[in-house]
Design an enzyme around this catalytic site. Sequence first.
Site, PDB file in Angstrom:
ATOM      1  N   SER A 182      -6.896  -5.798  -6.083  1.00  0.00           N
ATOM      2  CA  SER A 182      -8.027  -6.396  -5.354  1.00  0.00           C
ATOM      3  C   SER A 182      -9.312  -6.317  -6.178  1.00  0.00           C
ATOM      4  CB  SER A 182      -8.234  -5.664  -4.018  1.00  0.00           C
ATOM      5  OG  SER A 182      -8.756  -4.373  -4.272  1.00  0.00           O
ATOM      6  N   GLU A 192     -11.844  -4.883  -5.255  1.00  0.00           N
ATOM      7  CA  GLU A 192     -12.304  -3.503  -5.060  1.00  0.00           C
ATOM      8  C   GLU A 192     -11.564  -2.514  -5.978  1.00  0.00           C
ATOM      9  OE1 GLU A 192     -11.497  -5.616  -2.504  1.00  0.00           O
ATOM     10  OE2 GLU A 192     -13.620  -6.022  -2.066  1.00  0.00           O
ATOM     11  N   ASN A 193     -10.348  -2.857  -6.375  1.00  0.00           N
ATOM     12  CA  ASN A 193      -9.562  -1.954  -7.238  1.00  0.00           C
ATOM     13  C   ASN A 193     -10.209  -1.730  -8.604  1.00  0.00           C
ATOM     14  OD1 ASN A 193      -6.294  -3.050  -6.007  1.00  0.00           O
ATOM     15  ND2 ASN A 193      -7.573  -1.376  -5.314  1.00  0.00           N
ATOM     16  N   HIS A 206       2.849   3.779  -8.873  1.00  0.00           N
ATOM     17  CA  HIS A 206       2.734   2.346  -9.213  1.00  0.00           C
ATOM     18  C   HIS A 206       3.996   1.868  -9.935  1.00  0.00           C
ATOM     19  CE1 HIS A 206      -1.263   2.313  -7.693  1.00  0.00           C
ATOM     20  NE2 HIS A 206      -1.799   3.013  -8.670  1.00  0.00           N
ATOM     21  N   ASP A 216       0.837  -1.203   0.000  1.00  0.00           N
ATOM     22  CA  ASP A 216       0.000   0.000   0.000  1.00  0.00           C
ATOM     23  C   ASP A 216       0.869   1.250   0.000  1.00  0.00           C
ATOM     24  OD1 ASP A 216      -2.336   1.432   0.008  1.00  0.00           O
ATOM     25  OD2 ASP A 216      -2.712   1.215   2.150  1.00  0.00           O
ATOM     26  N   GLY A 266       0.071   5.576  -4.209  1.00  0.00           N
ATOM     27  CA  GLY A 266      -0.570   6.864  -4.517  1.00  0.00           C
ATOM     28  C   GLY A 266       0.007   7.965  -3.646  1.00  0.00           C
ATOM     29  N   ARG A 287      -0.381   9.471  -9.880  1.00  0.00           N
ATOM     30  CA  ARG A 287      -0.422   8.217  -9.113  1.00  0.00           C
ATOM     31  C   ARG A 287       0.293   7.068  -9.848  1.00  0.00           C
ATOM     32  NH1 ARG A 287      -3.922   7.484  -5.208  1.00  0.00           N
ATOM     33  NH2 ARG A 287      -4.182   5.311  -5.725  1.00  0.00           N
ATOM     34  N   ARG A 332       2.068  -5.187   6.018  1.00  0.00           N
ATOM     35  CA  ARG A 332       1.322  -4.145   5.301  1.00  0.00           C
ATOM     36  C   ARG A 332       2.135  -2.866   5.347  1.00  0.00           C
ATOM     37  NH1 ARG A 332      -4.826  -2.863   4.456  1.00  0.00           N
ATOM     38  NH2 ARG A 332      -4.522  -0.954   3.292  1.00  0.00           N
TER      39      ARG A 332
HETATM   40  C1  FPP Z   1      -1.760   0.279  -3.384  1.00  0.00           C
HETATM   41  O1  FPP Z   1      -1.352   1.631  -3.430  1.00  0.00           O
HETATM   42  C2  FPP Z   1      -1.231  -0.467  -4.494  1.00  0.00           C
HETATM   43  C3  FPP Z   1      -1.989  -1.036  -5.487  1.00  0.00           C
HETATM   44  C4  FPP Z   1      -3.448  -0.909  -5.542  1.00  0.00           C
HETATM   45  C5  FPP Z   1      -1.407  -1.778  -6.593  1.00  0.00           C
HETATM   46  C6  FPP Z   1      -0.121  -2.489  -6.330  1.00  0.00           C
HETATM   47  C7  FPP Z   1       0.642  -2.483  -7.588  1.00  0.00           C
HETATM   48  C8  FPP Z   1       1.990  -2.430  -7.697  1.00  0.00           C
HETATM   49  C9  FPP Z   1       2.885  -2.463  -6.529  1.00  0.00           C
HETATM   50  C10 FPP Z   1       2.668  -2.291  -9.005  1.00  0.00           C
HETATM   51  C11 FPP Z   1       2.428  -3.343 -10.032  1.00  0.00           C
HETATM   52  C12 FPP Z   1       2.449  -4.736  -9.515  1.00  0.00           C
HETATM   53  C13 FPP Z   1       3.253  -5.710  -9.972  1.00  0.00           C
HETATM   54  C14 FPP Z   1       3.116  -7.093  -9.429  1.00  0.00           C
HETATM   55  C15 FPP Z   1       4.290  -5.491 -10.966  1.00  0.00           C
HETATM   56  P1  FPP Z   1      -2.477   2.741  -3.487  1.00  0.00           P
HETATM   57  O2  FPP Z   1      -2.630   3.175  -4.898  1.00  0.00           O
HETATM   58  O3  FPP Z   1      -3.737   2.281  -2.835  1.00  0.00           O
HETATM   59  O4  FPP Z   1      -1.793   3.857  -2.617  1.00  0.00           O
HETATM   60  P2  FPP Z   1      -2.518   4.964  -1.737  1.00  0.00           P
HETATM   61  O5  FPP Z   1      -3.293   4.246  -0.663  1.00  0.00           O
HETATM   62  O6  FPP Z   1      -1.372   5.764  -1.193  1.00  0.00           O
HETATM   63  O7  FPP Z   1      -3.399   5.771  -2.656  1.00  0.00           O
END
Ligand code: FPP
Length: 253
Positions: free
Chosen positions: A72, A74-75, A44, A27, A30, A40, A195
């Site tokens: 997820s 939810e994503n 990633h 997490d 963003g 954002r 986490r």
């Molecule tokens: C959460 O951060 C992260 C995700 C929803 C996606 C995870 C993806 C990656 C780490 C990159 C691609 C994956 C691979 C396996 C190559 P968030 O966007 O919810 O952050 P925030 O809570 O700060 O907004």
Amino acid sequence: MSSKETSASSLELDPEKIPAHVAVIMDGNGRWARKRLLNRVKGHEQGAETVRRIVRACRELGIRVLTLYAFSTENWERPKAEITALMTLLKKFLESEKAELLENGIRLTTIGETERLPAGVQQALSDVRAATAHLTDMTLNLALSYGGRSELVRMARRVAEKAACGELSPEAVDQDLVADLLYTRGLPDPDLLIRTSGEMRISNFLLWQIAYAEIFVTDTLWPDFSREELIDILKQFQQRERRFGKIKPEDRA
Ligand code: FPP
């Protein structure tokens, strides 16, 4: 001494107490980007670099299974452009890492509704899963379009189907049967759940499987998470006393 043991003990880790399965809620991508006034998607991208680093570190440390919560259920509610960017990153990651996975004996597996992913991503996943299926040194397990509740509903449906066609009696439903009908079939339960970025939530991740996992939450945002911090968490994990609901023998009356 195996290279795995050399590596763990040279880092003051007990090679006997390396967790077999580490699961990570990645997490904070963003927030990492926002802090730098970036889009954002940049967060990633940097998060994908961290994935590369941490897979390598886990392989070196002798962790047998690494499950990463990459997308997820939810994503899917996120803006379309962000979803597209994440899918593109995932596909690039699979294409660029295939050789390294093969070289390092790492099998790729997935959990979740991968049939919902774009065709190009599904194709890349099938390709890497098939090419690495025989490898046994480590398993990189990506949770993609994954949700713990959906997984449990899917399992319950399968139990009901088997019961309805007379294949299964109520007495035959036990913990092993349930575990066998989950996406994680055949994998050990996570010993350690990490986490990043400080939230004290499980976010629908591996609801059944984390029953006895040790939980570590770090304030570090996923793009900044490092091998050094992983090692530090492993040291703390090795200090924890895991009782699995039982008491210590010396505390028995
Ligand atoms: C959460 O951060 C992260 C995700 C929803 C996606 C995870 C993806 C990656 C780490 C990159 C691609 C994956 C691979 C396996 C190559 P968030 O966007 O919810 O952050 P925030 O809570 O700060 O907004």
